[in-house]
Design a protein around this motif. Structure first.
Motif, PDB file in Angstrom:
ATOM      1  N   SER A   1     -30.836  66.646  35.021  1.00  0.00           N
ATOM      2  CA  SER A   1     -30.999  66.018  33.712  1.00  0.00           C
ATOM      3  C   SER A   1     -29.677  65.839  32.975  1.00  0.00           C
ATOM      4  N   ALA A   2     -28.848  66.850  32.940  1.00  0.00           N
ATOM      5  CA  ALA A   2     -27.560  66.732  32.235  1.00  0.00           C
ATOM      6  C   ALA A   2     -26.693  65.661  32.887  1.00  0.00           C
ATOM      7  N   PHE A   3     -26.697  65.633  34.194  1.00  0.00           N
ATOM      8  CA  PHE A   3     -25.932  64.638  34.939  1.00  0.00           C
ATOM      9  C   PHE A   3     -26.432  63.221  34.622  1.00  0.00           C
TER      10      PHE A   3
ATOM     11  N   ARG B   1     -29.150  65.974  47.111  1.00  0.00           N
ATOM     12  CA  ARG B   1     -27.716  66.177  47.245  1.00  0.00           C
ATOM     13  C   ARG B   1     -26.908  64.938  46.878  1.00  0.00           C
ATOM     14  N   SER B   2     -27.567  63.775  46.831  1.00  0.00           N
ATOM     15  CA  SER B   2     -26.837  62.540  46.521  1.00  0.00           C
ATOM     16  C   SER B   2     -26.685  62.314  45.020  1.00  0.00           C
ATOM     17  N   LEU B   3     -27.383  63.064  44.206  1.00  0.00           N
ATOM     18  CA  LEU B   3     -27.262  62.924  42.761  1.00  0.00           C
ATOM     19  C   LEU B   3     -26.164  63.865  42.256  1.00  0.00           C
TER      20      LEU B   3
ATOM     21  N   TYR C   1     -19.759  55.117  43.432  1.00  0.00           N
ATOM     22  CA  TYR C   1     -20.502  53.889  43.127  1.00  0.00           C
ATOM     23  C   TYR C   1     -20.317  53.414  41.692  1.00  0.00           C
ATOM     24  N   GLN C   2     -19.364  53.962  40.984  1.00  0.00           N
ATOM     25  CA  GLN C   2     -19.163  53.667  39.573  1.00  0.00           C
ATOM     26  C   GLN C   2     -18.956  52.173  39.307  1.00  0.00           C
ATOM     27  N   ASN C   3     -18.046  51.534  40.018  1.00  0.00           N
ATOM     28  CA  ASN C   3     -17.769  50.105  39.793  1.00  0.00           C
ATOM     29  C   ASN C   3     -18.996  49.253  40.089  1.00  0.00           C
ATOM     30  N   TRP C   4     -19.673  49.570  41.168  1.00  0.00           N
ATOM     31  CA  TRP C   4     -20.880  48.825  41.537  1.00  0.00           C
ATOM     32  C   TRP C   4     -21.948  48.959  40.451  1.00  0.00           C
ATOM     33  N   LEU C   5     -22.153  50.173  39.938  1.00  0.00           N
ATOM     34  CA  LEU C   5     -23.139  50.380  38.879  1.00  0.00           C
ATOM     35  C   LEU C   5     -22.755  49.637  37.603  1.00  0.00           C
ATOM     36  N   GLN C   6     -21.468  49.640  37.255  1.00  0.00           N
ATOM     37  CA  GLN C   6     -21.022  48.916  36.068  1.00  0.00           C
ATOM     38  C   GLN C   6     -21.246  47.413  36.228  1.00  0.00           C
ATOM     39  N   GLU C   7     -21.039  46.887  37.432  1.00  0.00           N
ATOM     40  CA  GLU C   7     -21.298  45.463  37.692  1.00  0.00           C
ATOM     41  C   GLU C   7     -22.780  45.144  37.552  1.00  0.00           C
TER      42      GLU C   7
ATOM     43  N   THR D   1     -20.841  61.206  44.027  1.00  0.00           N
ATOM     44  CA  THR D   1     -21.572  59.982  44.366  1.00  0.00           C
ATOM     45  C   THR D   1     -21.447  58.965  43.250  1.00  0.00           C
ATOM     46  N   PHE D   2     -21.538  59.440  42.011  1.00  0.00           N
ATOM     47  CA  PHE D   2     -21.387  58.529  40.875  1.00  0.00           C
ATOM     48  C   PHE D   2     -20.003  57.889  40.871  1.00  0.00           C
ATOM     49  N   VAL D   3     -18.967  58.666  41.091  1.00  0.00           N
ATOM     50  CA  VAL D   3     -17.606  58.130  41.112  1.00  0.00           C
ATOM     51  C   VAL D   3     -17.475  57.080  42.225  1.00  0.00           C
TER      52      VAL D   3
END
Length: 174
Positions: free
Chosen positions: A84-86, A40-42, A50-56, A46-48
């Protein structure tokens, strides 16, 4: 003569255990993913978050994060998680469409290969033995015709006859 000789010190039970162990581990991992709610976390939310953290993280160590992305993708495909698409979209966003898409494609292939090898190792021989002679003759035919079956245009007679009207990626079939 047709029977395989067992290695000294390996009983039939040990051989059977080693053959089904990958399937048991796979099923255990799938169960753990669903039991913990990790599936459920994928999500896009969830991406939005943690987006900034992942980009860093990607900016700090692109190669390491690319490797982690590939491993996560292989694991997701091996566990048959419907993400997979995600994950492909995330890879394109974080690493660029060319690099993200290439790694996603390679990781999907590795994950699918894992599933195939687990199924073949754990279930292949017993299912083939129980299926009877008709299925065994089909399997023999698939082995003999493996290239033309895997060729994307193997079902097109004009492609096999050397027609140059098909796109270049079909040229391997000619």
């Amino acid at each position: 003569m047709g029977e395989k000789q067992q290695k000294p010190g390996h009983s039939g039970a040990q051989s059977r255990l080693w053959r089904i162990l990958p399937l048991v581990l796979l099923l255990g991992a799938v169960g753990a993913v669903f039991a913990t709610g990790l599936h459920r976390s994928l999500t896009f939310d969830t991406f939005v978050r943690y987006q900034n953290w992942l980009q860093e993280l990607v900016a700090a160590d692109r190669l390491k994060m690319l490797g982690i992305y590939g491993l996560v993708y292989v694991a997701a495909v091996t566990l048959s998680l419907p993400v997979s698409a995600f994950l492909t979209a995330i890879g394109g966003y974080l690493f660029g469409w060319a690099l993200g898409g290439t790694v996603a494609s390679m990781a999907a292939t590795l994950g699918a290969t894992n599933i195939f090898l687990i199924a073949r190792t754990s279930l292949g021989r017993p299912l083939l033995r129980r299926a009877g002679s008709r299925i065994q003759s089909l399997a023999d035919g698939f082995r003999r015709q493996a290239f033309s079956i895997s060729c994307p245009c193997g079902s097109f007679p004009s492609c096999r006859s050397g027609s140059r009207t098909w796109p270049p990626h079909f040229s391997a079939c000619v």
